[in-house]
Design an enzyme around this catalytic site. Structure first.
Site, PDB file in Angstrom:
ATOM      1  N   LYS A  27      -7.450 -17.081  17.483  1.00 22.97           N
ATOM      2  CA  LYS A  27      -8.089 -17.138  18.677  1.00 22.97           C
ATOM      3  C   LYS A  27      -9.290 -16.912  18.009  1.00 22.97           C
ATOM      4  CE  LYS A  27      -5.296 -14.814  22.461  1.00 22.97           C
ATOM      5  NZ  LYS A  27      -5.331 -14.028  23.114  1.00 22.97           N
TER       6      LYS A  27
ATOM      7  N   GLN B 114      -6.934  -8.443  24.373  1.00 25.91           N
ATOM      8  CA  GLN B 114      -5.740  -8.790  24.386  1.00 25.91           C
ATOM      9  C   GLN B 114      -4.545  -7.796  25.111  1.00 25.91           C
ATOM     10  OE1 GLN B 114      -5.697 -11.544  22.164  1.00 25.91           O
ATOM     11  NE2 GLN B 114      -2.866 -10.844  22.546  1.00 25.91           N
TER      12      GLN B 114
ATOM     13  N   ASP C 270     -10.216 -16.062  30.707  1.00 27.12           N
ATOM     14  CA  ASP C 270      -9.105 -15.954  30.841  1.00 27.12           C
ATOM     15  C   ASP C 270      -8.098 -16.124  32.395  1.00 27.12           C
ATOM     16  OD1 ASP C 270      -6.648 -15.399  28.348  1.00 27.12           O
ATOM     17  OD2 ASP C 270      -7.016 -13.318  28.610  1.00 27.12           O
TER      18      ASP C 270
END
Lengths: 303, 303
Positions: free
Chosen positions: A54, A98, A121
Site C-alpha cells: 500500500k 491494518q 476503507d
C-alpha cells in the site's frame, strides 16, 4: 478459451496512471497532495507485506505516505489517541488501520474512531450507510466492491437493466456490491439478486445472471453449467488450495490460489471473466488510492 | 378470497399492548419511561395529523411525550440548536423531526444532527450503515421495513431460504427491507431480489416470489398473474386514486386509497396478503414506539 479476460492488473495500472496525473495537477494548482497513513500494530508477516504494498503504491502515485508501526502490546487507549492525532492532521486525508489487530484491542471501536471523512476503507457505519443511500451521499465505496464495479464498467459490460447475481453476503464484498449495483447511475441500475448459504437453488439463480459476482470463499463453487453463455463472471474468491513451485525459483514453493469459479471450464462459456490471481485482487489497493484522492478532492471542493 | 388477511391494525395493536407492558415493568424496576419528542415546523395539516397520532400513541403506551411545535419561519440554526438540546436531554430517548421541512431549511443537515442513538426513525447514515452491517450492530431498523418484517414473522411465514422479491428501491422501504431480509437470523435469511423501473422482466421475477414486497407507489402495478399461488404478498403502496363517501358521514368525501397490488384478484391466488389500508400502514407508528423503547433499553443495558 472464448471469454475475454478482464485483467485487473492492467486496468488497475491504467487507473493508477490516471491518479498520478490528477495528483500532479492538484499539486500544481493547490500545492497539496493526498496524504495516507497506514497504522500497523505488531509484526504479522502478511499484514506487513500488505502495508508495504500500500505504501509503495501511495508513493508511486505521488501521495504523502506515512507508515506508522506500533508494538503489538500498544494499549487500546494509546491506539485510539494515535487515530485521534491523525484525525486532526490536515496533511492526512486517509487513515488505514491494518487488520487483524491484537486480541486485547476492540477492532470495531478502533475502526469507528476513524473520522468518517478519512475512512478510505469505507467500513465505518456512516460510510456504509452513505453507500446504501446512494447518489451524491456516497463518499468512500469500499475498495474491493469499487474495484469490481470499475472492472465491469471498463470492460464495456452494460449493467443497466441487466440481471446481476451476487453469490455471498459478506460485509466486505457481497452486501456492498449488491447495494452498489442496484443504485441509479452508470455501472449500476441492475436487477440484483443475492444468494448465499441458505439459498435453495443457487444454480438456477446463477444461470439467470448477465453479470455473476462470486464472493463465497469456496473454491470451485460455481460450476461451468451455472454460467449463462456470454455472461460476465467476476470471481472474488482467493482460496489457497495448495502449493506450487515459484516461477522465479523452481526450488521454492508458493501458494497455489484458486477462485470460487472453475476458471478453465467457465472461460469457455462466459463472455468476460476475471482470472485468479490478477483479476479483482489488484483493484483493491488501486481503489484505496482513489478513495484517498477523493478525500482530498472533497476537502478542496473539486468534483 | 382464499388468502389469509394480514391485518396490520390487529398485529400493531398486539405489539402496542406488549410495549405498554414492557414500559410499565421498566418504570417499576428503573423508575424511568421512554421519552419521545416530535418536532413539528409550521402548520402543514397532514404533518399535524401525523404528529398528533404519534403523540397519542406514545401517550397510550406510557411514554413521556413532548410535542414541540415551531413556527414555519424558524431559522435552520435555531432548529439545529433545538435538536442539540434534545440530544442532551436525558429524559428523551427518541427524537423525531416531522417532514417535510420548510424550503429554507436543509432537511439532510437537520436529520444528520440528531444523535444516532436517539434517531428512532433510523434514517441517519450511521443507522442505515448499522442496518446493512446487520446482527448486533443494528440499532433502529427504519419503521416501515421493520413493520413489514414483523407482519411476516407474526403471520408464521417462513423466510429462511425463501425467495423474497422486493419491488422498488427507495431509501425508505425497498433498500432497507431488502437488506434486512438477506441478513442471517429470524424473519430473514432469504434469497433476495430487488426489481425496479430499470428491470426488464418484472413479472417473471414476481412469479418466483414466496414473499413479494411491493413498494413502488404505482396503483395496481402488480397483476394477479404475477403472483405465485400461496405466496405472501405485502403491499406497501398507499395511492390516492379518488374519493369515496365517508363511512361515518355519507355526505362527506374521503380519500379512496389503493395499493400497488390488484387486491381483489390477488387475494384469490396469494396465501397471505395485506389489505390497503389496514395492512402495513398502521405498523409504522407501532415500530416508532418500539424503537423508542429500544433506545431506552439500550441505555439501561436491557436486552
Amino acid at each position: 478459451m472464448s471469454a475475454k479476460l478482464i485483467k485487473g492488473t492492467e486496468i488497475g495500472e491504467q487507473i493508477l496512471e490516471e491518479i498520478t496525473g490528477e495528483v500532479a495537477e492538484i499539486k500544481k494548482k493547490h500545492g497539496v497532495v493526498p496524504g495516507l497513513v497506514t497504522i500497523l500494530v505488531g509484526e504479522n508477516p502478511a499484514s506487513m507485506s500488505y502495508v508495504t504494498l500500500k505504501i509503495k503504491t501511495a508513493h508511486r502515485v505521488g501521495f504523502k505516505e506515512v507508515q506508522d508501526s506500533q508494538p503489538a502490546d500498544i494499549s487500546e487507549k494509546d491506539l485510539l489517541a494515535l487515530i485521534e492525532k491523525y484525525n486532526h492532521d490536515d496533511s492526512i486525508h486517509g487513515i488505514l488501520v491494518q487488520l487483524p489487530l491484537p486480541k486485547h484491542i476492540d477492532e470495531k471501536k478502533v475502526l469507528n474512531a476513524i473520522d468518517p471523512d478519512k475512512d478510505v476503507d469505507g467500513f465505518h457505519p456512516v460510510n456504509v450507510g452513505r453507500l446504501m443511500i446512494g447518489g451524491n451521499e456516497v463518499k468512500f465505496p469500499p475498495c474491493t466492491p469499487a474495484g469490481i464495479q470499475e472492472l465491469i464498467v471498463r470492460s464495456g459490460v452494460e449493467t443497466r437493466g441487466a440481471e446481476v447475481v451476487v453469490v455471498g453476503r459478506s460485509n466486505i464484498v457481497g452486501k456492498p456490491i449488491a447495494n452498489m449495483m442496484l443504485q441509479k447511475g452508470k455501472g449500476a441500475d441492475a436487477t440484483v439478486t443475492i444468494v448465499h448459504t441458505q439459498t435453495r437453488n443457487m444454480a438456477e439463480h446463477c444461470k439467470r445472471a448477465d453479470v455473476l459476482i462470486v464472493a463465497a470463499g469456496v473454491p470451485g463453487l460455481v460450476k461451468p453449467e451455472w454460467i449463462k453463455p456470454g455472461a460476465c463472471v467476476i470471481d472474488v474468491g482467493v482460496n489457497r488450495v495448495g502449493e506450487k513451485p515459484s516461477k522465479n525459483d523452481p526450488n521454492k514453493m508458493v501458494a497455489l490460489l484458486k477462485g470460487d469459479v472453475d476458471f478453465e471450464a467457465a472461460s469457455e462459456i462466459a463472455g468476460f471473466i476475471t482470472p485468479v490471481p490478477g483479476g479483482v485482487g489488484p483493484m483493491t489497493i488501486t481503489m484505496l488510492m482513489r478513495n484517498t484522492l477523493r478525500s482530498l478532492k472533497f476537502k478542496l471542493g473539486i468534483k
